[in-house]
Design a protein around this motif. Structure first.
Motif, PDB file in Angstrom:
ATOM      1  N   UNK A 133     -30.743  -2.160-119.203  1.00 59.65           N
ATOM      2  CA  UNK A 133     -29.499  -2.353-120.350  1.00 59.65           C
ATOM      3  C   UNK A 133     -29.077  -1.186-120.693  1.00 59.65           C
ATOM      4  N   UNK A 134     -30.024  -0.214-121.126  1.00 60.17           N
ATOM      5  CA  UNK A 134     -29.820   1.246-121.723  1.00 60.17           C
ATOM      6  C   UNK A 134     -29.160   2.031-120.514  1.00 60.17           C
ATOM      7  N   UNK A 135     -29.685   2.012-119.127  1.00 58.57           N
ATOM      8  CA  UNK A 135     -28.980   2.626-118.162  1.00 58.57           C
ATOM      9  C   UNK A 135     -27.162   2.219-118.029  1.00 58.57           C
ATOM     10  N   UNK A 136     -27.372   1.093-117.821  1.00 58.86           N
ATOM     11  CA  UNK A 136     -26.014   0.230-117.692  1.00 58.86           C
ATOM     12  C   UNK A 136     -24.933   0.551-118.660  1.00 58.86           C
ATOM     13  N   UNK A 137     -25.461   0.497-119.887  1.00 56.42           N
ATOM     14  CA  UNK A 137     -24.556   0.791-120.997  1.00 56.42           C
ATOM     15  C   UNK A 137     -24.220   2.300-120.957  1.00 56.42           C
ATOM     16  N   UNK A 138     -25.090   3.112-120.704  1.00 60.87           N
ATOM     17  CA  UNK A 138     -24.769   4.267-120.770  1.00 60.87           C
ATOM     18  C   UNK A 138     -23.727   4.699-119.550  1.00 60.87           C
ATOM     19  N   UNK A 139     -23.752   4.200-118.421  1.00 60.76           N
ATOM     20  CA  UNK A 139     -22.830   4.106-117.256  1.00 60.76           C
ATOM     21  C   UNK A 139     -21.476   3.604-117.681  1.00 60.76           C
ATOM     22  N   UNK A 140     -21.405   2.409-118.458  1.00 62.81           N
ATOM     23  CA  UNK A 140     -20.217   1.922-118.900  1.00 62.81           C
ATOM     24  C   UNK A 140     -19.654   2.856-119.840  1.00 62.81           C
ATOM     25  N   UNK A 141     -20.406   3.604-120.905  1.00 60.99           N
ATOM     26  CA  UNK A 141     -19.732   4.335-122.015  1.00 60.99           C
ATOM     27  C   UNK A 141     -19.097   5.539-121.004  1.00 60.99           C
ATOM     28  N   UNK A 142     -19.834   6.042-120.098  1.00 56.94           N
ATOM     29  CA  UNK A 142     -19.142   7.169-119.418  1.00 56.94           C
ATOM     30  C   UNK A 142     -18.021   6.951-118.716  1.00 56.94           C
ATOM     31  N   UNK A 143     -17.964   5.749-118.099  1.00 55.29           N
ATOM     32  CA  UNK A 143     -16.797   5.411-117.097  1.00 55.29           C
ATOM     33  C   UNK A 143     -15.716   5.056-118.044  1.00 55.29           C
ATOM     34  N   UNK A 144     -15.913   4.449-119.241  1.00 56.57           N
ATOM     35  CA  UNK A 144     -14.860   4.146-120.246  1.00 56.57           C
ATOM     36  C   UNK A 144     -14.428   5.461-120.748  1.00 56.57           C
ATOM     37  N   UNK A 145     -15.411   6.195-121.222  1.00 50.21           N
ATOM     38  CA  UNK A 145     -14.730   7.740-121.652  1.00 50.21           C
ATOM     39  C   UNK A 145     -13.906   8.658-120.672  1.00 50.21           C
ATOM     40  N   UNK A 146     -14.310   8.369-119.568  1.00 52.83           N
ATOM     41  CA  UNK A 146     -13.554   9.301-118.327  1.00 52.83           C
ATOM     42  C   UNK A 146     -12.170   8.563-118.353  1.00 52.83           C
ATOM     43  N   UNK A 147     -12.060   7.159-118.120  1.00 56.30           N
ATOM     44  CA  UNK A 147     -10.866   6.299-118.073  1.00 56.30           C
ATOM     45  C   UNK A 147      -9.828   7.045-119.023  1.00 56.30           C
ATOM     46  N   UNK A 148     -10.479   6.747-120.193  1.00 53.92           N
ATOM     47  CA  UNK A 148      -9.695   7.229-121.465  1.00 53.92           C
ATOM     48  C   UNK A 148      -8.984   8.593-121.768  1.00 53.92           C
ATOM     49  N   UNK A 149     -10.030   9.474-121.211  1.00 58.10           N
ATOM     50  CA  UNK A 149      -9.426  10.798-121.049  1.00 58.10           C
ATOM     51  C   UNK A 149      -8.515  10.980-120.291  1.00 58.10           C
ATOM     52  N   UNK A 150      -8.649  10.332-118.995  1.00 56.10           N
ATOM     53  CA  UNK A 150      -7.751  10.582-117.620  1.00 56.10           C
ATOM     54  C   UNK A 150      -6.234   9.887-118.258  1.00 56.10           C
ATOM     55  N   UNK A 151      -6.329   8.766-119.133  1.00 54.56           N
ATOM     56  CA  UNK A 151      -4.992   8.133-119.591  1.00 54.56           C
ATOM     57  C   UNK A 151      -4.383   9.048-120.506  1.00 54.56           C
ATOM     58  N   UNK A 152      -4.789  10.039-121.086  1.00 51.23           N
ATOM     59  CA  UNK A 152      -4.428  10.907-122.324  1.00 51.23           C
ATOM     60  C   UNK A 152      -3.899  12.437-121.360  1.00 51.23           C
ATOM     61  N   UNK A 153      -4.371  12.484-120.224  1.00 54.98           N
ATOM     62  CA  UNK A 153      -3.984  13.753-119.594  1.00 54.98           C
ATOM     63  C   UNK A 153      -2.626  13.789-118.942  1.00 54.98           C
ATOM     64  N   UNK A 154      -1.766  14.787-119.146  1.00 54.79           N
ATOM     65  CA  UNK A 154      -0.339  14.840-118.565  1.00 54.79           C
ATOM     66  C   UNK A 154      -0.486  15.286-117.330  1.00 54.79           C
ATOM     67  N   UNK A 155       0.380  14.691-116.569  1.00 57.20           N
ATOM     68  CA  UNK A 155       0.402  15.397-115.003  1.00 57.20           C
ATOM     69  C   UNK A 155       0.443  16.879-114.722  1.00 57.20           C
TER      70      UNK A 155
END
Length: 194
Positions: A133-155
């Motif tokens: 659970x600890x590892x999977x939650x860390x992976x989900x946090x990382x993927x969500x973090x990257x995805x939200x950062x990508x949404x905010x980046x301009x082209x």
């Protein structure tokens, strides 16, 4: 089979599957890591900043894992001591060993040995489950973090920072490696003791 029948019958909707609670929402994962990354200043760290931020955002789970590891280790340690006592006791020597200030009966020691092994089994199973659970939650946090950062980046700045292939590689491969490393990392603390 119920889910398969639902899938064949039509679209899966939130009405059928139920509403997500806060713990399973990607916004919760993002917010948890964002607080550590931005507010607590982990983005200013030089070495392994993202790894340290994920550990810090899950610090309470890490402490629980370390306590479970310690319980598992101690029950294993005392089981070995009792087993050594049994071997010496049944050896053909006339002198009986003592491990306590008084001499407990073999029945009492046998019950203690069984209880220690039950504690070891349950703590180890619970430890492995919590590590996953600890590892999977860390992976989900990382993927969500990257995805939200990508949404905010301009082209215009996107191609300067990273190429699309690098980002896909990071989300699909590096995040999974990091998830595995986070899952196994509590063993790094307890293995030297064992």
């Amino acid at each position: 089979f119920y889910i398969l029948r639902l899938a064949k019958g039509g679209k899966l909707t939130s009405k059928i599957l139920g509403k997500l609670n806060k713990k399973n929402d990607s916004a919760f994962y993002y917010q948890n890591l964002f607080e550590v990354w931005e507010i607590k200043g982990f983005k200013k760290l030089k070495n392994n900043a993202l790894f340290k931020a994920i550990f810090r955002s899950n610090l309470n789970k890490l402490i629980i894992l370390l306590v479970l590891s310690l319980i598992s280790f101690l029950s294993d340690y005392f089981s070995v001591i009792l087993l050594n006592y049994f071997i010496k006791y049944f050896n053909n020597s006339s002198e009986k060993p003592k491990i306590f200030s008084y001499s407990p009966s073999l029945l009492q020691l046998g019950i203690i040995y069984i209880i220690l092994n039950i504690i070891k089994i349950f703590s180890t199973i619970h430890l492995l489950m919590k590590q996953d659970i600890f590892g999977i939650k860390g992976g989900f946090e990382l993927a969500s973090f990257i995805y939200n950062k990508l949404i905010k980046v301009s082209n215009s700045t996107f191609s300067i920072r990273a190429k699309q292939g690098e980002i896909i590689n990071f989300i699909q491969i590096d995040a999974n490696k990091l998830t595995y490393m986070i899952t196994e990392s509590p063993n790094l603390f307890i293995c030297p003791i064992k």
